[in-house]
Design an enzyme around this catalytic site. Structure first.
Site, PDB file in Angstrom:
ATOM      1  N   CYS A 163       2.291  15.464  -1.678  1.00 27.60           N
ATOM      2  CA  CYS A 163       2.440  14.245  -0.886  1.00 27.60           C
ATOM      3  C   CYS A 163       1.244  13.305  -0.986  1.00 27.60           C
ATOM      4  CB  CYS A 163       2.689  14.602   0.573  1.00 27.60           C
ATOM      5  SG  CYS A 163       4.241  15.474   0.857  1.00 27.60           S
ATOM      6  N   HIS A 200      -7.033   0.106  11.218  1.00 30.05           N
ATOM      7  CA  HIS A 200      -5.688   0.662  11.036  1.00 30.05           C
ATOM      8  C   HIS A 200      -5.774   2.027  10.353  1.00 30.05           C
ATOM      9  CE1 HIS A 200      -4.146  -3.311  12.097  1.00 30.05           C
ATOM     10  NE2 HIS A 200      -5.032  -3.811  11.241  1.00 30.05           N
ATOM     11  N   HIS A 230      -0.543  10.344   6.598  1.00 30.78           N
ATOM     12  CA  HIS A 230       0.726  10.803   6.027  1.00 30.78           C
ATOM     13  C   HIS A 230       1.624  11.430   7.093  1.00 30.78           C
ATOM     14  CE1 HIS A 230       3.750  12.837   3.763  1.00 30.78           C
ATOM     15  NE2 HIS A 230       3.208  14.032   3.905  1.00 30.78           N
ATOM     16  N   HIS A 250       9.557   9.071  12.715  1.00 26.55           N
ATOM     17  CA  HIS A 250      10.774   8.969  13.517  1.00 26.55           C
ATOM     18  C   HIS A 250      11.857   8.177  12.791  1.00 26.55           C
ATOM     19  CE1 HIS A 250      13.416   7.242  16.671  1.00 26.55           C
ATOM     20  NE2 HIS A 250      13.228   8.397  17.263  1.00 26.55           N
TER      21      HIS A 250
END
Length: 524
Positions: free
Chosen positions: A255, A418, A422, A451
């Protein structure tokens, strides 16, 4: 490459640890839920590595160029006076002065030639699948049951995981998985890859106005699907890219492969002036949906979803005005030399010969160690001097003088506006928030991406940045930290600086049609 390592990284966290479930063969699945306290045992060598990154040749040359000015300032402050200093200067003959001037010009030329090549992120695009690809948690449970692959106990196991994973009811699955019966074959996997890649790239080309033939560098990363011809070749063929294009296809890197691709693009752009680079980050789930009953391999089914992102990078000075971000730093950490790290996420066959991804009990400990190393290396590059000083003084007390003092935890909120962490799973986000003392607002892009879109592997970081943009939160000068974990085991970071304010309301943003209802409260 990582020899078929999986992209499943932090996705087990709370799931198996809370349940402490035994599978049908009475093998206990225990994976530690919490990250280790990685700031308790910082190694000096990684601090030195971070300072090594920040002290490059260009910086040293710049100091040499500014040295005469520094000397003049010191002389003035110590009371010699400008008149006395000018007398010293005029005592040199013309030849000496000319030689000194030529030397300074030479140093200035060397600095100009060796200065870091800026790399700009012109724009990026995230793929948003069609509405009929949406999958609710209830629909996922029914789909799994209707497939006929799973035993009652493992169906219940998957249902519990889905309800606690942090995924909502609008994530996307590929057509091959949702078909009845499931079509887990090469044809459907290629179809999914084409939909994601071409969808993201079409959007990118439309947003930037660039023609595909202008691309000099193409990098594609997809861990678990590596057909022949490669995914990068599929793009070259579809868009009829130039024959001398430098194309790369990264597989099996987990990932965090998206940030590896960004780092690779940066180095290639520094070596090839006046070039465009396109990075395509994705994962293919059709051929990697596990139709077996070994519980440690079922977690991918429950959390991974369909998605991808395409980024346009440039080293052209004229692109600065229209670019969104400039790449400030990349830090890569690879723990694959350690056997526990290498084996903690492993693609293999179960006892019935079905291929899946297994997760070792050491996963969270391995992740914590990689994270500690990465953050320790990154700190000197990004933290304010005051934070570095406090951290360094405390570290010297502990490591050199063996004093029993509480470790100083740097405040990374002073370095970044910000945070794009992941979206691998709910519990790792909880632990990252706790360890870095982040606010709910800082974590909002990651939680809401999990979500709304689920774990889309390496592309999740770009859905998160899209969220911040859709909310209108990105201002000129803001600093963005992207950090991801992957098999191998790896932890990689990228730091971006916003070159302009990003207005909300972009129609091509994947959050455009739903941003007003976010953030939502995720059930515990």
């Amino acid at each position: 490459m990582d020899h078929n390592n999986s992209t499943v990284d932090m996705d087990t966290e709370r799931l198996t640890a809370e349940l402490d479930i035994k599978d049908s063969t009475s093998v206990v699945i225990k994976i530690r839920r919490k990250l280790p306290d990685f700031l308790q045992s910082v190694k000096l060598k990684y601090v030195k590595l971070g300072y090594g990154y920040s002290c490059n040749t260009a910086t040293l040359l710049m100091l040499v160029v500014l040295f005469p000015l520094l000397v003049a300032t010191i002389i003035q402050l110590t009371g010699l006076g400008l008149y006395t200093f000018s007398q010293i200067l005029t005592s040199f003959d013309t030849a000496t002065g000319l030689t000194g001037g030529i030397f300074l010009l030479f140093l200035s030329g060397v600095y100009w030639a060796k200065r870091p090549t800026p790399v700009y992120l012109v724009d990026f695009a995230c793929y948003k699948p069609e509405e009929d690809r949406k999958m609710t948690n209830e629909g996922f449970a029914k789909m799994s049951q209707d497939s006929g692959y799973f035993e009652p106990e493992t169906l219940q196991f998957q249902k519990r995981i889905s309800t606690r994973s942090g995924l909502g009811d609008e994530t996307y699955l590929s057509k091959g998985i949702t078909a009845r019966p499931p079509q887990l074959n090469m044809k459907e996997a290629r179809a999914e890859a084409e939909q994601v890649m071409f969808g993201a790239l079409d959007s990118l080309f439309k947003k930037t106005g660039i023609r595909p033939q202008e691309i000099s560098i193409l990098i594609v990363n997809c861990s678990l699907f590596n057909p022949t011809p490669s995914l990068s070749s599929m793009i070259v063929n579809h868009y009829k890219l130039r024959p001398d294009i430098m194309s790369f296809n990264l597989g099996g890197m987990g990932c965090s492969a998206g940030l590896i691709s960004i780092d690779l693009a940066q180095h290639l752009l520094k070596a090839n002036p006046n070039s465009y680079a396109v990075v395509l980050s994705m994962e293919n789930i059709t051929l990697n949906w596990y139709p077996g009953n070994e519980r440690s391999m079922l977690l991918c089914n429950c959390i991974f979803r369909m998605g991808g992102a395409a980024m346009l990078l440039s080293n052209k000075s004229r692109d600065r005005k229209r670019s969104k971000y400039q790449l400030a730093h990349t830090v890569r950490t690879h723990k694959g030399a350690d056997d526990n790290s290498y084996n903690c996420i492993y693609q293999r066959e179960d006892d019935k010969g079905i291929v899946g991804v297994s997760l070792a009990r050491e996963l969270m400990a391995v992740a914590g160690d990689a994270l500690k190393t990465n953050i320790t290396t990154l700190g000197p590059l990004v933290l304010p001097f005051s934070e570095q000083l406090m951290f360094f003084v405390t570290l010297v007390k502990r490591k050199v003088f063996k004093m029993k003092v509480k470790p100083y935890i740097p405040d990374f909120k002073l370095a970044f506006e910000h945070f794009c962490i992941h979206a691998g799973g709910r519990a790792v986000l909880d632990e990252m928030q706790k360890n870095l003392s982040l606010t709910d607002r800082h974590m909002e892009p990651s939680r809401m991406t999990l979500h709304r879109f689920g774990n889309t592997s390496s592309s999740s970081l770009w859905y998160e940045l899209s969220y911040a943009e859709a909310k209108g939160r990105v201002s000129k000068g803001d600093r963005v930290w992207q950090i991801a974990f992957g098999s191998g085991f790896k932890c990689n970071s990228a730091v971006w600086k916003a070159l302009k304010a990003i207005p909300a309301g972009c129609e091509s943003n994947p959050w455009a049609d739903c941003i007003n209802k976010y953030p939502v409260k995720v059930p515990v």
